[in-house]
Scaffold this motif. Structure first.
Motif, PDB file in Angstrom:
ATOM      1  N   ARG A  81      10.437   6.702 -41.893  1.00  0.00           N
ATOM      2  CA  ARG A  81      10.428   6.299 -43.298  1.00  0.00           C
ATOM      3  C   ARG A  81      10.713   7.449 -44.246  1.00  0.00           C
ATOM      4  NH1 ARG A  81       4.967   2.840 -43.414  1.00  0.00           N
ATOM      5  NH2 ARG A  81       4.373   4.555 -42.072  1.00  0.00           N
ATOM      6  N   ARG A  82      10.554   8.648 -43.795  1.00  0.00           N
ATOM      7  CA  ARG A  82      10.794   9.815 -44.651  1.00  0.00           C
ATOM      8  C   ARG A  82      12.238  10.268 -44.543  1.00  0.00           C
ATOM      9  NH1 ARG A  82       5.582  11.511 -42.957  1.00  0.00           N
ATOM     10  NH2 ARG A  82       4.235  11.806 -44.746  1.00  0.00           N
ATOM     11  N   ALA A  83      12.700  10.909 -45.588  1.00  0.00           N
ATOM     12  CA  ALA A  83      14.019  11.547 -45.563  1.00  0.00           C
ATOM     13  C   ALA A  83      13.923  12.820 -44.730  1.00  0.00           C
ATOM     14  CB  ALA A  83      14.466  11.880 -46.984  1.00  0.00           C
ATOM     15  N   ASN A  84      15.054  13.260 -44.196  1.00  0.00           N
ATOM     16  CA  ASN A  84      15.079  14.492 -43.403  1.00  0.00           C
ATOM     17  C   ASN A  84      14.473  15.660 -44.165  1.00  0.00           C
ATOM     18  OD1 ASN A  84      16.408  12.982 -41.512  1.00  0.00           O
ATOM     19  ND2 ASN A  84      18.352  14.053 -41.680  1.00  0.00           N
ATOM     20  N   GLY A 120      22.733  21.919 -42.643  1.00  0.00           N
ATOM     21  CA  GLY A 120      23.384  20.830 -41.919  1.00  0.00           C
ATOM     22  C   GLY A 120      22.901  20.726 -40.481  1.00  0.00           C
ATOM     23  N   ARG A 121      22.774  21.855 -39.806  1.00  0.00           N
ATOM     24  CA  ARG A 121      22.308  21.866 -38.418  1.00  0.00           C
ATOM     25  C   ARG A 121      20.848  21.424 -38.353  1.00  0.00           C
ATOM     26  NH1 ARG A 121      24.281  21.463 -33.459  1.00  0.00           N
ATOM     27  NH2 ARG A 121      26.039  22.664 -34.178  1.00  0.00           N
ATOM     28  N   ARG A 122      20.048  21.836 -39.333  1.00  0.00           N
ATOM     29  CA  ARG A 122      18.641  21.433 -39.361  1.00  0.00           C
ATOM     30  C   ARG A 122      18.506  19.923 -39.611  1.00  0.00           C
ATOM     31  NH1 ARG A 122      16.006  26.058 -38.962  1.00  0.00           N
ATOM     32  NH2 ARG A 122      17.000  27.912 -39.719  1.00  0.00           N
ATOM     33  N   GLN A 127      17.463  14.443 -37.561  1.00  0.00           N
ATOM     34  CA  GLN A 127      18.029  13.119 -37.281  1.00  0.00           C
ATOM     35  C   GLN A 127      17.879  12.772 -35.795  1.00  0.00           C
ATOM     36  OE1 GLN A 127      18.973  11.202 -39.779  1.00  0.00           O
ATOM     37  NE2 GLN A 127      19.143   9.558 -38.316  1.00  0.00           N
ATOM     38  N   SER A 128      18.079  13.750 -34.945  1.00  0.00           N
ATOM     39  CA  SER A 128      17.890  13.545 -33.512  1.00  0.00           C
ATOM     40  C   SER A 128      16.450  13.165 -33.205  1.00  0.00           C
ATOM     41  CB  SER A 128      18.283  14.812 -32.747  1.00  0.00           C
ATOM     42  OG  SER A 128      17.967  14.690 -31.390  1.00  0.00           O
ATOM     43  N   MET A 129      15.505  13.823 -33.871  1.00  0.00           N
ATOM     44  CA  MET A 129      14.095  13.496 -33.682  1.00  0.00           C
ATOM     45  C   MET A 129      13.809  12.068 -34.134  1.00  0.00           C
ATOM     46  SD  MET A 129      11.919  16.910 -34.755  1.00  0.00           S
ATOM     47  CE  MET A 129      11.463  16.102 -36.221  1.00  0.00           C
ATOM     48  N   ARG A 130      14.419  11.686 -35.218  1.00  0.00           N
ATOM     49  CA  ARG A 130      14.172  10.344 -35.754  1.00  0.00           C
ATOM     50  C   ARG A 130      14.734   9.265 -34.827  1.00  0.00           C
ATOM     51  NH1 ARG A 130      15.526  10.497 -42.023  1.00  0.00           N
ATOM     52  NH2 ARG A 130      14.386   8.536 -41.971  1.00  0.00           N
ATOM     53  N   LEU A 172      16.643  22.030 -29.727  1.00  0.00           N
ATOM     54  CA  LEU A 172      16.923  20.905 -30.609  1.00  0.00           C
ATOM     55  C   LEU A 172      17.959  21.286 -31.669  1.00  0.00           C
ATOM     56  CD1 LEU A 172      16.055  17.989 -31.162  1.00  0.00           C
ATOM     57  CD2 LEU A 172      14.293  18.896 -32.681  1.00  0.00           C
ATOM     58  N   LEU A 173      17.825  22.481 -32.236  1.00  0.00           N
ATOM     59  CA  LEU A 173      18.757  22.932 -33.281  1.00  0.00           C
ATOM     60  C   LEU A 173      20.175  23.095 -32.737  1.00  0.00           C
ATOM     61  CD1 LEU A 173      16.690  25.594 -35.202  1.00  0.00           C
ATOM     62  CD2 LEU A 173      17.728  23.554 -36.188  1.00  0.00           C
ATOM     63  N   LEU A 174      20.276  23.605 -31.523  1.00  0.00           N
ATOM     64  CA  LEU A 174      21.609  23.844 -30.966  1.00  0.00           C
ATOM     65  C   LEU A 174      22.226  22.581 -30.389  1.00  0.00           C
ATOM     66  CD1 LEU A 174      21.202  27.366 -29.403  1.00  0.00           C
ATOM     67  CD2 LEU A 174      22.203  26.735 -31.585  1.00  0.00           C
TER      68      LEU A 174
END
Length: 177
Positions: A81-84, A120-122, A127-130, A172-174
């Motif tokens: 529900r939260r924004a990145n 952008g990478r963060r 987004q991947s976590m979401r 995760l970042l890479l």
């Protein structure tokens, strides 16, 4: 943009000092290209330094700071529900409590000099976590583990928990780099 040349030159000079841009000629700069392997090594170096910073914070952090950190962790849910930007803000506030407690500006400067990935990478990592709730749950658990170790005032456990959390954060970042 309504900015005079002096602050632009100073910003470019600092980027050059940090190794993020390189001088091609007297009047030309370009963004430094880094291999995925080099990026990984730099980010892992930052992870180790962050773990050391947390070790230093262990004996200095206040109960009030730990309570603020607990409230931040409790506010994290993998519900999407939260924004990145909100997830990143909460994680940043958690980290800032450790930074303030450590109180070591020289070490903090070294860590910041290794922060070479952009917003952008963060955002992609969040987004991947979401999209993968198990990843989000694991990241939240990492924060909980750090908090438990800090409350126990165990510098070895704190350092290990932060290193583990920061290292998985590098992966995760890479992502698909």
């Amino acid at each position: 943009l309504g900015v005079s040349p002096t602050p632009v030159r100073e910003a470019l000079r600092r980027l050059e000092q940090d190794g993020l841009v390189e001088r091609v000629s007297a009047r030309q700069l370009r963004v430094v290209e880094r291999s995925p392997e080099t990026l990984r090594e730099l980010l892992l170096t930052a992870a180790v330094l962050r773990a050391l910073e947390a070790r230093f914070a262990t004996a200095k952090i206040t109960d009030a700071a730990l309570d603020r950190m607990a409230a931040l962790v409790d506010s994290l849910t993998p519900d999407g529900r939260r924004a990145n930007a909100e997830y990143l803000r909460i994680a940043r506030e958690f980290d800032q409590e450790i930074e303030r407690a450590a109180g070591n500006p020289t070490l903090r400067g070294l860590i910041q000099s290794l922060s070479i990935l952009g917003q952008g990478r963060r955002d992609l990592a969040v987004q991947s976590m979401r999209q993968r709730r198990e990843v989000a749950r694991s990241r939240i658990q990492g924060h909980r583990d750090i908090l438990v170790a800090l409350r126990a005032r165990d510098p070895d456990a704190v350092e290990a928990a932060v290193r583990r959390h920061a290292t998985t954060g590098v992966d995760l970042l890479l992502g698909e780099l």
